[in-house]
Design a protein around this motif. Structure first.
Motif, PDB file in Angstrom:
ATOM      1  N   PRO A  19      -2.176  -4.398   8.448  1.00 12.96           N
ATOM      2  CA  PRO A  19      -3.299  -3.544   8.854  1.00 12.96           C
ATOM      3  C   PRO A  19      -4.486  -3.712   7.898  1.00 12.96           C
ATOM      4  CG  PRO A  19      -1.244  -2.297   8.754  1.00 12.96           C
ATOM      5  CD  PRO A  19      -0.979  -3.607   8.109  1.00 12.96           C
ATOM      6  N   ARG A  20      -5.660  -3.698   8.484  1.00 13.57           N
ATOM      7  CA  ARG A  20      -6.856  -3.860   7.661  1.00 13.57           C
ATOM      8  C   ARG A  20      -7.511  -2.515   7.400  1.00 13.57           C
ATOM      9  NH1 ARG A  20     -12.628  -6.605   8.985  1.00 13.57           N
ATOM     10  NH2 ARG A  20     -12.770  -4.620  10.090  1.00 13.57           N
ATOM     11  N   ALA A 160     -10.017   3.158  -1.107  1.00 14.43           N
ATOM     12  CA  ALA A 160      -9.028   2.450  -0.292  1.00 14.43           C
ATOM     13  C   ALA A 160      -7.610   2.873  -0.655  1.00 14.43           C
ATOM     14  CB  ALA A 160      -9.194   0.939  -0.473  1.00 14.43           C
ATOM     15  N   ARG A 161      -7.343   3.033  -1.931  1.00 14.22           N
ATOM     16  CA  ARG A 161      -6.006   3.484  -2.357  1.00 14.22           C
ATOM     17  C   ARG A 161      -5.686   4.873  -1.823  1.00 14.22           C
ATOM     18  NH1 ARG A 161      -6.493   1.411  -8.648  1.00 14.22           N
ATOM     19  NH2 ARG A 161      -5.672  -0.712  -8.302  1.00 14.22           N
ATOM     20  N   GLU A 162      -6.701   5.734  -1.790  1.00 15.56           N
ATOM     21  CA  GLU A 162      -6.472   7.087  -1.271  1.00 15.56           C
ATOM     22  C   GLU A 162      -6.150   7.067   0.218  1.00 15.56           C
ATOM     23  OE1 GLU A 162     -10.041   9.072  -2.371  1.00 15.56           O
ATOM     24  OE2 GLU A 162      -9.498   9.264  -4.488  1.00 15.56           O
ATOM     25  N   LEU A 167      -1.212   7.355   4.148  1.00 13.00           N
ATOM     26  CA  LEU A 167      -0.257   6.784   5.101  1.00 13.00           C
ATOM     27  C   LEU A 167       1.065   6.433   4.439  1.00 13.00           C
ATOM     28  CD1 LEU A 167      -2.730   4.411   6.989  1.00 13.00           C
ATOM     29  CD2 LEU A 167      -1.732   6.542   7.863  1.00 13.00           C
ATOM     30  N   ASP A 168       1.251   6.882   3.193  1.00 10.61           N
ATOM     31  CA  ASP A 168       2.476   6.600   2.423  1.00 10.61           C
ATOM     32  C   ASP A 168       2.716   5.107   2.278  1.00 10.61           C
ATOM     33  OD1 ASP A 168       3.116   9.300   1.977  1.00 10.61           O
ATOM     34  OD2 ASP A 168       4.052   9.449   3.960  1.00 10.61           O
ATOM     35  N   THR A 169       1.625   4.367   2.010  1.00 14.10           N
ATOM     36  CA  THR A 169       1.758   2.942   1.765  1.00 14.10           C
ATOM     37  C   THR A 169       0.801   2.541   0.656  1.00 14.10           C
ATOM     38  OG1 THR A 169       1.786   0.747   2.789  1.00 14.10           O
ATOM     39  CG2 THR A 169       0.040   2.253   3.489  1.00 14.10           C
ATOM     40  N   THR A 170       0.702   1.251   0.397  1.00 14.10           N
ATOM     41  CA  THR A 170      -0.168   0.754  -0.668  1.00 14.10           C
ATOM     42  C   THR A 170      -0.978  -0.431  -0.165  1.00 14.10           C
ATOM     43  OG1 THR A 170       1.581  -0.706  -1.491  1.00 14.10           O
ATOM     44  CG2 THR A 170       1.412   1.482  -2.502  1.00 14.10           C
ATOM     45  N   LEU A 171      -1.992  -0.773  -0.943  1.00 11.97           N
ATOM     46  CA  LEU A 171      -2.809  -1.927  -0.611  1.00 11.97           C
ATOM     47  C   LEU A 171      -2.037  -3.212  -0.859  1.00 11.97           C
ATOM     48  CD1 LEU A 171      -6.209  -0.883  -2.267  1.00 11.97           C
ATOM     49  CD2 LEU A 171      -5.493  -0.566   0.119  1.00 11.97           C
ATOM     50  N   ALA A 172      -2.310  -4.214  -0.036  1.00 13.04           N
ATOM     51  CA  ALA A 172      -1.641  -5.502  -0.185  1.00 13.04           C
ATOM     52  C   ALA A 172      -2.559  -6.553  -0.792  1.00 13.04           C
ATOM     53  CB  ALA A 172      -1.122  -5.991   1.168  1.00 13.04           C
ATOM     54  N   ALA A 173      -3.795  -6.673  -0.275  1.00 19.41           N
ATOM     55  CA  ALA A 173      -4.701  -7.714  -0.754  1.00 19.41           C
ATOM     56  C   ALA A 173      -6.144  -7.342  -0.448  1.00 19.41           C
ATOM     57  CB  ALA A 173      -4.361  -9.064  -0.113  1.00 19.41           C
ATOM     58  N   MET A 233      -3.208  -3.683   4.122  1.00 20.98           N
ATOM     59  CA  MET A 233      -2.207  -2.740   3.585  1.00 20.98           C
ATOM     60  C   MET A 233      -0.813  -3.210   3.990  1.00 20.98           C
ATOM     61  SD  MET A 233      -3.864   0.978   4.536  1.00 20.98           S
ATOM     62  CE  MET A 233      -3.760   0.621   6.304  1.00 20.98           C
ATOM     63  N   HIS A 234       0.166  -2.761   3.222  1.00 22.94           N
ATOM     64  CA  HIS A 234       1.543  -2.914   3.686  1.00 22.94           C
ATOM     65  C   HIS A 234       1.728  -2.006   4.892  1.00 22.94           C
ATOM     66  CE1 HIS A 234       2.605  -5.318   0.212  1.00 22.94           C
ATOM     67  NE2 HIS A 234       2.048  -4.403  -0.580  1.00 22.94           N
ATOM     68  N   PRO A 235       2.451  -2.461   5.894  1.00 23.91           N
ATOM     69  CA  PRO A 235       2.597  -1.656   7.125  1.00 23.91           C
ATOM     70  C   PRO A 235       3.186  -0.277   6.841  1.00 23.91           C
ATOM     71  CG  PRO A 235       3.448  -3.879   7.444  1.00 23.91           C
ATOM     72  CD  PRO A 235       3.194  -3.734   5.968  1.00 23.91           C
ATOM     73  N   PRO A 236       2.502   0.769   7.232  1.00 19.60           N
ATOM     74  CA  PRO A 236       3.048   2.129   7.018  1.00 19.60           C
ATOM     75  C   PRO A 236       4.113   2.459   8.064  1.00 19.60           C
ATOM     76  CG  PRO A 236       0.946   2.248   8.138  1.00 19.60           C
ATOM     77  CD  PRO A 236       1.163   0.798   7.846  1.00 19.60           C
ATOM     78  N   GLN A 237       4.952   3.394   7.710  1.00 26.81           N
ATOM     79  CA  GLN A 237       5.950   3.899   8.650  1.00 26.81           C
ATOM     80  C   GLN A 237       5.365   5.131   9.324  1.00 26.81           C
ATOM     81  OE1 GLN A 237       8.856   2.308   9.320  1.00 26.81           O
ATOM     82  NE2 GLN A 237       8.131   0.724   7.874  1.00 26.81           N
ATOM     83  N   LEU A 238       4.948   4.970  10.567  1.00 25.44           N
ATOM     84  CA  LEU A 238       4.278   6.047  11.277  1.00 25.44           C
ATOM     85  C   LEU A 238       5.284   6.844  12.113  1.00 25.44           C
ATOM     86  CD1 LEU A 238       1.085   4.130  12.439  1.00 25.44           C
ATOM     87  CD2 LEU A 238       1.383   5.578  10.446  1.00 25.44           C
TER      88      LEU A 238
END
Length: 238
Positions: A19-20, A160-162, A167-173, A233-238
């Motif tokens: 996800p972007r 972006a981190r916030e 979404l209970d995930t983190t940035l990837a790149a 982002m790393h894919p969040p678990q929705l």
């Protein structure tokens, strides 16, 4: 359809697997000015054209000598336009020249603000001299501009981190980082980096032979920076 097509190409809108996230980062700094700019207009008037020009030349030399006497306090001194023009007493077929008016312009840049107040007063005390300014500025290569840009980038990353954390995930790149307007087809109008003091003009009307130096309070400068940033982002678990 070519099944061997490269599937690793990053699409502009992101994918479920990557996800972007697009954000902007902004910074606003208020700092003291580094230099001050003043404009000096020198004028003359006489019925004789040559006399008007001679008076203008003499007054211009006096102002130049005075400004140069401040040495290193004056970082830049430049001469601008010069003009001598006739002034007509009447219009129509019977018009006649009443007098000739002459003008020339100087610009001085100072970093010593103590000398600035004294110089402004002394120039204004000269006959036929008008001072306009000061304009308080930062130098084009001031490190303040770089600090504002760095703060804008850090603000974008934090924003972006916030979003990712929500979404209970983190940035990837990091996918892209750009100044606002860097890719526009029309030129981007940058935020102004100079400010003029409140209307301040001084002319030759002085009540005493030696006027006291005017107290000038430097006007703080506001520096802006804005960037656009895009992350995956790393894919969040929705």
């Amino acid at each position: 359809m070519d099944e061997t097509a490269d599937t690793t190409t990053t699409v502009p809108y992101g994918t479920p697997a990557a996800p972007r996230l697009a954000v902007s980062g902004e910074a606003r700094l208020e700092v003291d000015p580094e230099i001050a700019r003043i404009h000096v207009t020198i004028s003359s008037r006489d019925r004789d054209r040559r006399k008007a020009l001679d008076d203008l030349t003499r007054s211009n030399a006096s102002v130049l000598d005075l400004v140069k006497s401040y040495g290193d306090a004056v970082e830049k001194l430049e001469s601008g336009t010069l003009s001598i023009s006739p002034q007509f007493a009447d219009k129509g077929r019977g018009e006649r020249i009443r007098s000739y008016h002459g003008y020339c312009h100087l610009t001085a840049v100072l970093a010593d603000f103590t000398a600035l107040g004294e110089l402004v007063t002394r120039v204004a005390d000269l006959d036929h001299a008008t001072v306009d300014g000061p304009w308080w500025e930062l130098r084009p290569d001031s490190p303040v501009h770089g600090e504002a840009r760095s703060q804008a980038v850090r603000a974008a990353v934090q924003r972006a981190r916030e979003y990712a954390a929500a979404l209970d995930t983190t940035l990837a790149a990091l996918v892209e980082l750009a100044d606002i307007g860097a890719e526009d087809h029309h030129p981007f109008a940058p935020m102004p980096q100079m400010a003029r003091a409140k209307g301040m003009a001084y002319d030759m009307a002085m009540e005493s032979d030696t006027a006291a130096p005017i107290d000038l309070e430097p006007q703080r400068q506001t520096v802006y920076a804005t960037v656009n940033a895009r992350f995956t982002m790393h894919p969040p678990q929705l």
